[in-house]
Design a protein around this motif. Sequence first.
Motif, PDB file in Angstrom:
ATOM      1  N   LEU A 191       0.705  -1.165   0.206  1.00 51.57           N
ATOM      2  CA  LEU A 191      -0.075   0.299   0.252  1.00 51.57           C
ATOM      3  C   LEU A 191       0.825   1.730   0.163  1.00 51.57           C
ATOM      4  O   LEU A 191       0.155   2.511   0.096  1.00 51.57           O
ATOM      5  N   GLY A 192       2.342   0.920  -0.287  1.00 52.51           N
ATOM      6  CA  GLY A 192       3.090   1.963  -0.197  1.00 52.51           C
ATOM      7  C   GLY A 192       2.866   3.171  -1.059  1.00 52.51           C
ATOM      8  O   GLY A 192       3.122   4.251  -1.021  1.00 52.51           O
ATOM      9  N   ASP A 193       2.146   3.351  -2.439  1.00 54.96           N
ATOM     10  CA  ASP A 193       1.153   3.467  -3.018  1.00 54.96           C
ATOM     11  C   ASP A 193       0.627   4.803  -2.829  1.00 54.96           C
ATOM     12  O   ASP A 193       0.097   6.196  -3.806  1.00 54.96           O
ATOM     13  N   VAL A 194      -0.484   4.522  -1.936  1.00 58.40           N
ATOM     14  CA  VAL A 194      -1.133   5.063  -1.738  1.00 58.40           C
ATOM     15  C   VAL A 194      -1.348   6.518  -0.332  1.00 58.40           C
ATOM     16  O   VAL A 194      -0.560   6.298   0.446  1.00 58.40           O
ATOM     17  N   LEU A 195      -2.420   7.704  -0.801  1.00 58.27           N
ATOM     18  CA  LEU A 195      -2.315   8.779   0.058  1.00 58.27           C
ATOM     19  C   LEU A 195      -3.261   8.795   0.859  1.00 58.27           C
ATOM     20  O   LEU A 195      -4.313   8.426   0.363  1.00 58.27           O
ATOM     21  N   ILE A 196      -3.208   9.686   2.116  1.00 56.28           N
ATOM     22  CA  ILE A 196      -4.615  10.078   1.985  1.00 56.28           C
ATOM     23  C   ILE A 196      -4.930  11.716   1.782  1.00 56.28           C
ATOM     24  O   ILE A 196      -4.110  12.583   1.193  1.00 56.28           O
ATOM     25  N   GLY A 197      -5.997  11.668   1.083  1.00 47.70           N
ATOM     26  CA  GLY A 197      -5.888  12.753  -0.347  1.00 47.70           C
ATOM     27  C   GLY A 197      -7.965  12.901   1.213  1.00 47.70           C
ATOM     28  O   GLY A 197      -8.787  12.244   1.424  1.00 47.70           O
ATOM     29  N   ARG A 198      -8.172  14.267   0.651  1.00 43.77           N
ATOM     30  CA  ARG A 198      -8.985  15.051   1.223  1.00 43.77           C
ATOM     31  C   ARG A 198     -10.275  15.213   0.230  1.00 43.77           C
ATOM     32  O   ARG A 198      -9.637  16.049  -1.018  1.00 43.77           O
ATOM     33  N   VAL A 199     -11.654  14.993   0.636  1.00 37.93           N
ATOM     34  CA  VAL A 199     -12.286  15.890  -0.301  1.00 37.93           C
ATOM     35  C   VAL A 199     -12.893  17.125  -0.502  1.00 37.93           C
ATOM     36  O   VAL A 199     -13.964  17.506   0.671  1.00 37.93           O
ATOM     37  N   LEU A 200     -12.092  18.032  -1.286  1.00 38.76           N
ATOM     38  CA  LEU A 200     -12.741  19.537  -0.899  1.00 38.76           C
ATOM     39  C   LEU A 200     -14.181  19.956  -1.308  1.00 38.76           C
ATOM     40  O   LEU A 200     -14.747  20.766  -0.573  1.00 38.76           O
ATOM     41  N   GLU A 201     -14.567  18.934  -2.181  1.00 38.11           N
ATOM     42  CA  GLU A 201     -16.061  19.526  -3.162  1.00 38.11           C
ATOM     43  C   GLU A 201     -16.530  17.989  -3.883  1.00 38.11           C
ATOM     44  O   GLU A 201     -15.562  17.682  -4.221  1.00 38.11           O
ATOM     45  N   VAL A 202     -17.986  17.667  -3.646  1.00 38.92           N
ATOM     46  CA  VAL A 202     -18.075  16.717  -4.525  1.00 38.92           C
ATOM     47  C   VAL A 202     -19.263  17.456  -5.086  1.00 38.92           C
ATOM     48  O   VAL A 202     -20.573  18.025  -5.003  1.00 38.92           O
ATOM     49  N   LYS A 203     -19.342  17.107  -6.978  1.00 38.64           N
ATOM     50  CA  LYS A 203     -20.198  16.958  -8.101  1.00 38.64           C
ATOM     51  C   LYS A 203     -20.421  16.850  -8.818  1.00 38.64           C
ATOM     52  O   LYS A 203     -20.224  15.558  -8.445  1.00 38.64           O
ATOM     53  N   LYS A 204     -22.079  16.475  -9.233  1.00 36.80           N
ATOM     54  CA  LYS A 204     -22.334  15.427  -9.570  1.00 36.80           C
ATOM     55  C   LYS A 204     -21.217  15.080 -11.551  1.00 36.80           C
ATOM     56  O   LYS A 204     -21.016  16.279 -11.801  1.00 36.80           O
ATOM     57  N   HIS A 205     -21.717  13.992 -11.923  1.00 40.36           N
ATOM     58  CA  HIS A 205     -20.743  13.906 -13.236  1.00 40.36           C
ATOM     59  C   HIS A 205     -21.637  14.100 -14.196  1.00 40.36           C
ATOM     60  O   HIS A 205     -23.044  13.683 -14.073  1.00 40.36           O
ATOM     61  N   PRO A 206     -21.101  14.976 -14.954  1.00 36.08           N
ATOM     62  CA  PRO A 206     -21.816  15.404 -16.054  1.00 36.08           C
ATOM     63  C   PRO A 206     -22.829  14.473 -16.959  1.00 36.08           C
ATOM     64  O   PRO A 206     -24.021  14.210 -17.044  1.00 36.08           O
ATOM     65  N   PRO A 251      -2.337  15.065   7.079  1.00 36.61           N
ATOM     66  CA  PRO A 251      -2.369  15.945   6.220  1.00 36.61           C
ATOM     67  C   PRO A 251      -2.459  15.618   5.761  1.00 36.61           C
ATOM     68  O   PRO A 251      -2.122  13.979   4.585  1.00 36.61           O
ATOM     69  N   PRO A 252      -3.875  15.774   4.207  1.00 38.49           N
ATOM     70  CA  PRO A 252      -3.892  15.453   2.299  1.00 38.49           C
ATOM     71  C   PRO A 252      -2.146  15.115   1.814  1.00 38.49           C
ATOM     72  O   PRO A 252      -1.349  15.735   1.954  1.00 38.49           O
ATOM     73  N   GLY A 253      -1.590  14.105   1.435  1.00 45.44           N
ATOM     74  CA  GLY A 253      -0.540  13.932   0.896  1.00 45.44           C
ATOM     75  C   GLY A 253       0.168  13.003   1.949  1.00 45.44           C
ATOM     76  O   GLY A 253       1.108  12.424   1.260  1.00 45.44           O
ATOM     77  N   SER A 254       0.595  12.630   2.666  1.00 43.15           N
ATOM     78  CA  SER A 254       0.874  11.734   3.259  1.00 43.15           C
ATOM     79  C   SER A 254       0.640  10.886   3.066  1.00 43.15           C
ATOM     80  O   SER A 254      -0.626  10.183   2.934  1.00 43.15           O
ATOM     81  N   ARG A 255       1.223   9.399   3.470  1.00 42.03           N
ATOM     82  CA  ARG A 255       0.905   8.014   3.005  1.00 42.03           C
ATOM     83  C   ARG A 255       0.521   7.165   3.435  1.00 42.03           C
ATOM     84  O   ARG A 255       0.337   7.231   5.163  1.00 42.03           O
ATOM     85  N   PHE A 256      -0.560   6.524   3.107  1.00 47.22           N
ATOM     86  CA  PHE A 256      -1.906   5.901   3.396  1.00 47.22           C
ATOM     87  C   PHE A 256      -0.980   5.351   4.792  1.00 47.22           C
ATOM     88  O   PHE A 256      -1.657   4.992   6.016  1.00 47.22           O
ATOM     89  N   VAL A 257       0.119   4.438   4.772  1.00 51.01           N
ATOM     90  CA  VAL A 257       0.358   3.222   5.454  1.00 51.01           C
ATOM     91  C   VAL A 257       1.271   4.016   6.743  1.00 51.01           C
ATOM     92  O   VAL A 257       1.518   3.465   7.758  1.00 51.01           O
ATOM     93  N   ASP A 258       1.264   5.768   7.222  1.00 49.64           N
ATOM     94  CA  ASP A 258       2.107   6.054   8.132  1.00 49.64           C
ATOM     95  C   ASP A 258       0.312   6.824   9.340  1.00 49.64           C
ATOM     96  O   ASP A 258       1.090   6.914   9.854  1.00 49.64           O
ATOM     97  N   ALA A 259      -0.001   6.701   8.313  1.00 51.08           N
ATOM     98  CA  ALA A 259      -1.450   7.328   8.410  1.00 51.08           C
ATOM     99  C   ALA A 259      -1.967   6.701   9.085  1.00 51.08           C
ATOM    100  O   ALA A 259      -2.308   7.138  10.689  1.00 51.08           O
ATOM    101  N   VAL A 260      -2.447   5.474   9.034  1.00 58.16           N
ATOM    102  CA  VAL A 260      -3.089   4.109   9.343  1.00 58.16           C
ATOM    103  C   VAL A 260      -2.903   3.323  10.108  1.00 58.16           C
ATOM    104  O   VAL A 260      -1.548   2.690   9.570  1.00 58.16           O
ATOM    105  N   PRO A 261      -3.042   2.139  10.911  1.00 59.39           N
ATOM    106  CA  PRO A 261      -1.959   1.279  11.459  1.00 59.39           C
ATOM    107  C   PRO A 261      -2.869   0.426  10.508  1.00 59.39           C
ATOM    108  O   PRO A 261      -3.390  -0.567  11.329  1.00 59.39           O
ATOM    109  N   VAL A 262      -2.255   0.634   9.481  1.00 59.62           N
ATOM    110  CA  VAL A 262      -2.702  -1.214   9.116  1.00 59.62           C
ATOM    111  C   VAL A 262      -1.849  -1.629   8.486  1.00 59.62           C
ATOM    112  O   VAL A 262      -1.065  -2.764   7.917  1.00 59.62           O
ATOM    113  N   ALA A 263      -0.263  -0.585   7.983  1.00 64.22           N
ATOM    114  CA  ALA A 263       0.719  -1.196   7.642  1.00 64.22           C
ATOM    115  C   ALA A 263       1.469  -1.339   9.193  1.00 64.22           C
ATOM    116  O   ALA A 263       2.259  -1.064   9.321  1.00 64.22           O
TER     117      ALA A 263
END
Lengths: 342, 815
Positions: free
Chosen positions: B42-57, B143-155
Motif C-alpha cells: 500500500l506504499g503508493d496510497v496517499l491520504i486524500g481530502r475531498v474538497l468538493e463533490v459535484k455530479k458527473h455530467p 495531512p493530505p498527501g501523507s502516506r496512507f500506511v504511515d497515517a493508518v495502522p494497517v501497515a
Amino acid sequence: MRDLLAALAELRERLQEIPQADERRLHDLKTEILGRKAGALTQILGRVPTLDPSSRKEVGAAANALKLEFAAAIAARERELKRAAGSVAGLDLTMPGRAVWRGGLHLVTQVVDEICDIFRELGFTRAVGPEAETERYNFFALNFPKDHPALDAQDSFYLGDDLLLRTHTSPVQIRTLERYPPPIRVVIPGQVYRRDPFDASHSPVFEQIEGLAVDEGISFVDFKATLATFARRFFTADTRVRFRPSFFPFTEPSAEMDVQCQICKGVGCATCKQTGWMEILGSGMVHPAVLENCGVSSERYSGFAWGMGPARIAMTRHGIADIRLFYESDVRFLAQFAGGVR
Amino acid sequence: MIVSRRWLEALLGRPLDAREVAERLTMHVAAVDAVVPLHPDLGDVLIGRVLEVKKHPNADRLSLCRVDAGGAGGPVEVVCGAPNVQAGKTYPYAPVGATLPGGLKLERRKIRGVESNGMLCSAKELGLGEDHAGILELDTAAPPGSRFVDAVPVADHQIVIDVPANRPDLLCHKGVARELAAVLGGTVKLPPIAGGAAPAGGTARGGSAARAAEGGVPAGRRRASAPSGRVTSGVVDGVEVRLEDPEGAPRYMIAVIRGVKVAPSPGWLTGRLSSIGQRPINNVVDATNYILFELNQPLHAFDLARLNGSAVVVRRAKPGEKIVTLDGLTRTLTPDMTTICDAKRPTIIAGVMGSADSEVSPATTDLVLECAYFQPTRIRRTRRALELSSESSYRFERGIDMLGMPDALRRAIELIVAVAGGELREPPLDLWPEPQQEKTIFLRPERVAHLLGMPVEPGEIERRLTAVGFFLAPKDGRLAVQVPAWRPDVTREVDLIEEVARLKGYDAFPDELRPYRPGTVPDAPEEQARARVRQGLVRLGLLEARTMPLGPPDGPDSVTILNPLSAEDAHLRRRLLPGLMRRVEYNWANRNRDIRLFEVGTVFRKESGSPVEEWTSVAAVLTGARRPPHWSEGAKLPDMDIWDLKHHFELAVDLAAPGCTVEPATGGESGWVAVQRGGEVVGRAGPLEADAPVWAAPLFGLEVRLALTGRAPVVYRPLPVQPPAERDVALVLPGGVSAAQVAAVLQRAVGPLLERFDVFDEYRGPGIPAGHRGVAWHCSFRDPERTLREAEVDAALARGLAALEDELGVRRREG
C-alpha cells in the motif's frame, strides 16, 4: 673326454636362446638342459665320475661353470618375463579397475562418531542408557514439573503405567550422576522417541547426543567455551557461534547455540530462513534441582549439559532435505556416504 | 505468540524497527520465528481530502470530486462511483502511477468523457477487507498527501515469538514490551482508551512498585491487599456469586455491566485484533480479547439475561454433567473439571470454553464479566481430557498474573464501556479466600559470579532485574528480590542468575577454554562393542542401515506401545531382520539387485509377567553378486550363496559374540546357529523368504545378540621356522558323515603334527558309491622343533586314515 667337452661347447651355444625365449620355451629349455633326470647338463655331470682322474677335474669344472651360467641366464630371463607381465604397455588404462564391494557406516553413525570424537578431545567419554525408561528418569528427576505444558513438547510413547520410550537422552544424565561421583564429563549418543508422525522433517525415532559436565566451579564461561570449541572443530575454525536464551526444565540458565549458516555463510538463505544462523543444540547450566535429585550438592557442584540431533546436523551439512532418507536404507543413498563408487 | 509492532509501539511510546525487535528478543528473551510485514503493497496510497463533490455530467451514479492530495499542483479532479463520498472527509487516494494490491496500475483515463486523476479506494481495493459498498472513510488527523500506511495502522509487522512454556508473561503485548524496554530502554505505559474514562466505583488494590511504574494502580501498599478475606461468596449488582471450588479458582472476580449495546467494534479495535490475526466479532468480545492480548488476562463476558436465577456458581462439575460448548459440541464433564454455573447448570468450562447458551449476542444488554485465576494443573487436565484448547486455556495452563487481575478487570470495564456503552453500578466482587503475596528470593552476588564465570557488579544486577519488574532490597549481604506475580517461572536463586545473564546478553560472556579435571566415567562397554562390530562388518563390504524400531508384532513376546501413531506401528521390534527384509524389498522396488545391509540396534522383548528387556542386536542381509562385475571376467559373476552367508555369520559372531561357536541348526531349521558355551543360542543365520522380483538373487540373513564382553587380548604364537609337509587326501564319506566329524577324528588321531586341514573339493558322481560323496582335503603337517621326515608324515597320515575308516567308515578314494 673330448666328446664331453664338445658337447659342453655345443650346449654353451644354446645360452643365446635364453634371452629370446618366451615363458613356455624357457620352461622347456630349463627341463632340457637342467632337468633333474634327462637334462643335458645333468647327464654330462652324471658321467664326470666315470672319467679318468686327469680329465675329471677339467670336465667337471667346465660343466659346473656352465650349469651356473644357465641357471643365472634362466633366472634373469624369468625376472624379465615377470616384469613384462606386470607392464601396462599397450593397455587402455581408461578401462575400469577390478572392484570389491565397499561397505560403509551410516551417515548418522559417522556424524555421531565425529561429534563424540571431538568431545573426546575435550575430555568426554561415551556413556549409554536404556531406551525404555521410567517417568522419573525421563521427566521428574530432570525437574519437569508434573502436569506442566513443558511436557507437551515431549509427547511420548508409553509401554506401561510408568514405562515409556525415552523422549531424549537426558535420563542418562540422571543415571550417570547417580552412579559416578564428579568430576563427570560424558557424551551420551542414543536413539530417542517422540510421538511425531513421520514426514520430511520429523521422525518418531531419531538419534540424539547428550552431553554432561559436572564438577566444582564449572561456570557459564566453561559451558560456552566447550560448545563453541566443538562447533569450530566440527564446522570450520572461523565459524561464528551465538548463544541465546531458551527454556529446558533441567538447565538454568538455558541456551540455544546457533552457528553461522553453513550454506550461505551467514548472508541469509532459504535453509536458514534468511537469519544467517542454524540452530545446532539446546543446552545450559545443569539445574540445581537435577543435581539435588541425584544426591549431588548443588552448592558445591555445578555443570553444563546439552543435547543435539546428529541427523539434523547431517542434513544441514550434507544438503539432505528429507529425514526419511536416513531410514529408507536405499543402498544408493548409503553408498554415497560410504566413500565408494558402488 | 504473534505480536504487532504497532501495538508494541503504542505501549512503549516510540517507533520500533521490526527487525531490531526480532533480533533483541531472540538474543535476550525468546526466539523470534518470523517477522511478517502486513500490507507492504500500500506504499503508493496517499491520504486524500475531498474538497468538493459535484455530479458527473454524463452519469447519474458517478460524482466528480476535487481532491486535495497534498500535490504541489493543487487539488486534482477524480471521478468516484461510491455513494458515500462526502466533501470534507478523508479517504485513501491512489494517484496516477500508483500500483494497488493485486498489481493494478493506475493510469490517467477518461470516465464517461471526464478525465479522472487517480482513484479513491474502498477497503476491498486495498486488500483490507471485503467491504466494497463504498470508499473507506478515514478518521485521521494526518495531512493530505501523507502516506496512507504511515497515517493508518494497517501497515504493520507481525512478530512471531516462540514463547517457551515457562514464560506466560510473554503471551501479551505488555509483557513483550516490558522486555523490550529492558533491552532497548524506555518504559511501558498503557495507552489511554479512546473515549474511555475511569469507570465508576473503585477496584481492588493490588500490585507492586513495578506494577505501578507500568501504569497500574498507584503505589501505596506494596503488598497485595486481601479484599475479601476468607469470603467465598457475595452479591454484585443483584448477581449472587458463590466460589465453591477455591482450589480450582483461587481468585475469582465478577463485574456486572448493564445497558451495553452489542455492535461492531470501532476501527482502531478491529485493526489491533486484525493485526495479530484475530477475527473481530463484536465490541464486547473484541474488548475482552484486546485485554487478553494486551495484559494476558483471559476474561469471559456472558449474558446476564440467560443466567438462570441470577447466580454465578464456581464448582466442580458433577459426574456426567453435559455442556454444549461454543463450537457446538456436547461435552461430558467430570468432577476433575471446574465449571461456572448458574443456579441450574454449567455455562462455562472454567478457563477453557463457554457454552453457546450463555454467549454474548446482539440482544445482550447486561453483561457478567468474569476475571479469574484458574489453577494451571486443573486447566491442563481438563483441556487434555476434553481435547479442547483455547487462547484462555493456553494461558491459564501456564499461569497468569494473579496480582494483576484487578488492574486488568478495571481496564476491561473501561474499554467495554468505551466501545459498547453501559454502566458499572457496583465495584466488582473479588473472591480471594487465600490472598497471596509476591514471593521473595535471596540472591548472592558472589553466586552470580561463581556460576556465570565472570563478576557482575551489584549495581548492574539491580538495574537488570529492576528493568523487568523485580524489586530488590539488600539484606544481610544478599539481595532480597521480590518476584512479580507474572513470573511464575522464577522460584529460586538460579532463576535470577539466568535473568541477569540473558538481559546482559549471553554474548557478553567470554568463551575461553579453561582447565578442567578429567571425569570418572569410563567409556561404556556397549559403545565399544557396537563400534567394533560396525567396523568389522563395514570391512566385509556391508552398508550400515538404520531401520524404524516400530512395526507390526513379531511373536507373542513383542512389546506393545499403548498409544501408537498407527496400528501398523504399534510394536517394538524384537529382532532386526524383519525390518531389514522390508528394506531389501524397498531396494528391490528401486531396481537395486546387489544389497548387503547390516544394522546394530536395540531390540525389545517382554515375556508375560516380566519387565521389558532390551538389548543390542546385530543383523545383516545379503543378496546379489558376490563381487562387483569386471569386464575382464565376462558378464555374469556368481551370486552370493549359503556359503557366503556362513562366512559372514562366522565373522559376525566372532565380532559380536566372541567365544560362541557356529553350528548347523537342528530341529528342522535351515542354516546355522551361534551357540554360547552354556548351550544358549544367541544367533541364527539362514536363507530368507521375501517378496522378491524374478530377477532377484537369493536372500540370506543373520542376526546375533551383541555381547558386551570384549575379545581377550590375542597372545602371540611364535611363527614357525620349520618347513611344512603337504599332503592332499581325497576321502569317500558315507552318507551322514560330516566334514566336521572327519576333521575331529583326523585331528585327534594325528595329533599336533597336523597343522592345517582345509577342504578343497567336494565330488559326487561316477567313481563314488551312491549315497556317498568324495571330499578332498589339503593337509599341512609341521613340527615346530624340527624338519619332519617324509616317512614320519606318511605314518601320521596313515594313523589318521586308519582311525577314519575305523570310526566313521571313511576310506581313501582310489586312483
